[in-house]
Enzyme design. Structure first.
Site, PDB file in Angstrom:
ATOM      1  N   GLU A  35       0.783   5.854   0.445  1.00 17.63           N
ATOM      2  CA  GLU A  35       0.096   6.998   0.640  1.00 17.63           C
ATOM      3  C   GLU A  35       0.834   8.101  -0.173  1.00 17.63           C
ATOM      4  O   GLU A  35       1.910   8.091  -0.533  1.00 17.63           O
ATOM      5  CB  GLU A  35       0.270   7.440   2.196  1.00 17.63           C
ATOM      6  CG  GLU A  35      -0.427   6.344   3.177  1.00 17.63           C
ATOM      7  CD  GLU A  35      -1.886   6.215   3.004  1.00 17.63           C
ATOM      8  OE1 GLU A  35      -2.591   7.182   2.299  1.00 17.63           O
ATOM      9  OE2 GLU A  35      -2.533   5.029   3.303  1.00 17.63           O
ATOM     10  N   HIS A  94      -5.355   6.395   7.737  1.00 17.39           N
ATOM     11  CA  HIS A  94      -4.651   5.548   6.634  1.00 17.39           C
ATOM     12  C   HIS A  94      -3.471   5.348   6.805  1.00 17.39           C
ATOM     13  O   HIS A  94      -2.811   6.546   7.355  1.00 17.39           O
ATOM     14  CB  HIS A  94      -5.315   6.013   5.217  1.00 17.39           C
ATOM     15  CG  HIS A  94      -6.503   5.728   4.917  1.00 17.39           C
ATOM     16  ND1 HIS A  94      -6.951   4.947   3.582  1.00 17.39           N
ATOM     17  CD2 HIS A  94      -7.647   6.046   5.408  1.00 17.39           C
ATOM     18  CE1 HIS A  94      -8.121   4.963   3.468  1.00 17.39           C
ATOM     19  NE2 HIS A  94      -8.462   5.627   4.538  1.00 17.39           N
ATOM     20  N   GLU A  97      -6.326  18.009   2.010  1.00 20.63           N
ATOM     21  CA  GLU A  97      -7.420  17.009   1.765  1.00 20.63           C
ATOM     22  C   GLU A  97      -7.154  15.635   2.323  1.00 20.63           C
ATOM     23  O   GLU A  97      -7.497  14.795   2.831  1.00 20.63           O
ATOM     24  CB  GLU A  97      -8.276  17.229   0.861  1.00 20.63           C
ATOM     25  CG  GLU A  97      -7.458  16.961  -0.520  1.00 20.63           C
ATOM     26  CD  GLU A  97      -7.100  18.386  -0.928  1.00 20.63           C
ATOM     27  OE1 GLU A  97      -7.290  18.624  -2.155  1.00 20.63           O
ATOM     28  OE2 GLU A  97      -6.726  19.352  -0.278  1.00 20.63           O
ATOM     29  N   ASP A 134       0.867  -1.259   0.042  1.00 25.80           N
ATOM     30  CA  ASP A 134       0.049  -0.062  -0.048  1.00 25.80           C
ATOM     31  C   ASP A 134       0.780   1.096  -0.055  1.00 25.80           C
ATOM     32  O   ASP A 134       2.047   1.260   0.411  1.00 25.80           O
ATOM     33  CB  ASP A 134      -0.969   0.152   1.131  1.00 25.80           C
ATOM     34  CG  ASP A 134      -1.905   1.058   1.214  1.00 25.80           C
ATOM     35  OD1 ASP A 134      -2.839   1.148   0.216  1.00 25.80           O
ATOM     36  OD2 ASP A 134      -1.910   2.057   1.960  1.00 25.80           O
ATOM     37  N   ASP A 150      -2.361  -0.497   6.610  1.00 32.71           N
ATOM     38  CA  ASP A 150      -3.448  -0.864   5.315  1.00 32.71           C
ATOM     39  C   ASP A 150      -2.896  -2.391   4.762  1.00 32.71           C
ATOM     40  O   ASP A 150      -3.517  -3.164   4.471  1.00 32.71           O
ATOM     41  CB  ASP A 150      -3.607   0.286   4.465  1.00 32.71           C
ATOM     42  CG  ASP A 150      -4.233   1.224   5.116  1.00 32.71           C
ATOM     43  OD1 ASP A 150      -4.680   1.438   6.369  1.00 32.71           O
ATOM     44  OD2 ASP A 150      -4.582   2.223   4.480  1.00 32.71           O
ATOM     45  N   HIS A 167      -4.384  10.777   5.832  1.00 31.25           N
ATOM     46  CA  HIS A 167      -3.396   9.855   6.356  1.00 31.25           C
ATOM     47  C   HIS A 167      -2.661  10.570   7.423  1.00 31.25           C
ATOM     48  O   HIS A 167      -1.838   9.946   7.962  1.00 31.25           O
ATOM     49  CB  HIS A 167      -2.392   9.426   5.229  1.00 31.25           C
ATOM     50  CG  HIS A 167      -1.832  10.555   4.322  1.00 31.25           C
ATOM     51  ND1 HIS A 167      -1.302  11.393   4.783  1.00 31.25           N
ATOM     52  CD2 HIS A 167      -2.074  10.480   2.831  1.00 31.25           C
ATOM     53  CE1 HIS A 167      -0.808  12.179   3.625  1.00 31.25           C
ATOM     54  NE2 HIS A 167      -1.236  11.675   2.474  1.00 31.25           N
TER      55      HIS A 167
END
Length: 244
Positions: free
Chosen positions: A9, A158, A52, A7, A163, A57
Site C-alpha cells: 500500500e 485494502h 483519496e 502486496d 490482499d 486502504h
C-alpha cells in the site's frame, strides 16, 4: 520452488511524484504449500498520505507516524524476498515502488546495495495471467475472487497482508489448486486400484451408443483452455530461460 505472494500500500499512485510505501505484506509458499511464514510491516513514508488513497486502504498519517521508515526495515524485508519468485497482482506498480525505495536507500548509505528487484527475484504477474486466461473480463482481485469462488467478504478496505493472503488463494485456484489436493486425489486413485486388485468386482454398465451424451466444449471454453495452456507454456519457458 519458493514463492512469495506480495502486496503493498502506498501514499499515492506514482513514485515519480514522490509517493512512498506505507505497508508491505507477503506470505511464503514452497512447492505450492503455505509455510506459515509471512512478512508484514507498516512504514512511515516521511510525507503526507493523500486522502483519496486513505479512503482505499484506511492508512492515514497518524496510523504510521510512529512506524519505522523504510531504511530501518529494508534489510529484513530484502532477506524475506531475495531469491524467491514474487507473485504480485499488477507487478509493475508494486515493484516500481519497492525499487524506488531501494534506489533512495542505496544513494544514502552506499553499501550494502539492495535491488533492483528483478535482478534478484523472478516476477509472476497474476494480472497479466488473468488477462490471458479471461480476456475482455474484469480481472481485479475482487473479480477474480468471485470468479474462483474465494471468500473475500472480510476485505472491507485494502490491506497489504490481507490482499497477499487472498491473492495466494486466487493464484492457487488459477493454476490448478494446491499440490496437497492433487496428492490426495492420487492417493485415492491408488487406493481404489488396490481394492480392485484385491478381488472387488467392477460393475460395467451396458449402454447403447445412443444413450451416451457427448457434451462438446463451446468456442469460448476452447479459447479459455488454449489461453490457459499458453500461460503455462510461457511460464515454463521463462523458468527454463532463467535457469539456463
Amino acid at each position: 520452488m519458493r514463492q512469495v505472494i506480495l502486496d503493498t500500500e502506498t501514499t499515492g499512485i506514482d513514485p515519480k511524484d514522490g509517493h512512498r510505501l506505507v505497508e508491505i505484506g507477503a506470505v511464503e509458499m514452497i512447492n505450492r504449500r503455505f509455510t506459515g511464514r509471512s512478512y508484514h510491516q507498516y512504514i512511515n513514508p516521511e510525507r503526507h498520505i493523500d486522502a483519496e488513497v486513505v479512503a482505499v486502504h484506511g492508512i492515514d498519517d497518524a496510523k504510521v507516524a510512529n512506524e519505522p521508515v523504510f531504511a530501518e526495515i529494508a534489510d529484513a524485508f530484502w532477506a524475506f524476498i531475495e531469491g524467491a519468485e514474487l507473485v504480485i497482482h499488477n507487478a509493475p506498480f508494486d515493484v516500481g515502488f519497492i525499487d524506488h525505495e531501494l534506489t533512495m536507500l542505496n544513494q544514502r548509505r552506499k553499501a550494502p546495495v539492495l535491488g533492483p528487484v528483478r535482478e534478484h527475484c523472478r516476477i509472476l504477474d497474476t494480472l497479466v495471467m488473468a488477462r490471458e486466461m479471461h480476456p475482455g473480463q474484469r480481472n481485479n482481485l475482487d473479480a477474480l475472487c468471485k470468479r474462483y469462488d474465494i471468500d473475500n467478504g472480510h476485505r472491507v478496505l485494502h490491506g497489504a497482508l490481507l490482499d497477499a493472503e487472498i491473492l495466494a488463494d486466487v493464484y492457487l485456484a488459477m493454476t490448478g489448486g494446491q499440490t496437497a489436493l492433487t496428492l490426495d486425489a492420487e492417493a485415492s486413485s491408488k487406493q481404489q486400484e488396490h481394492q480392485t486388485n484385491e478381488g472387488l468386482s467392477v460393475e460395467r454398465l451396458s449402454l447403447s451408443p445412443g444413450q451416451l451424451r457427448v457434451i462438446r466444449p463451446t468456442t469460448d471454453e476452447q479459447a479459455a483452455h488454449q489461453a490457459k495452456c499458453q500461460t503455462h507454456k510461457l511460464r515454463w519457458f521463462e523458468e527454463l530461460r532463467t535457469d539456463a
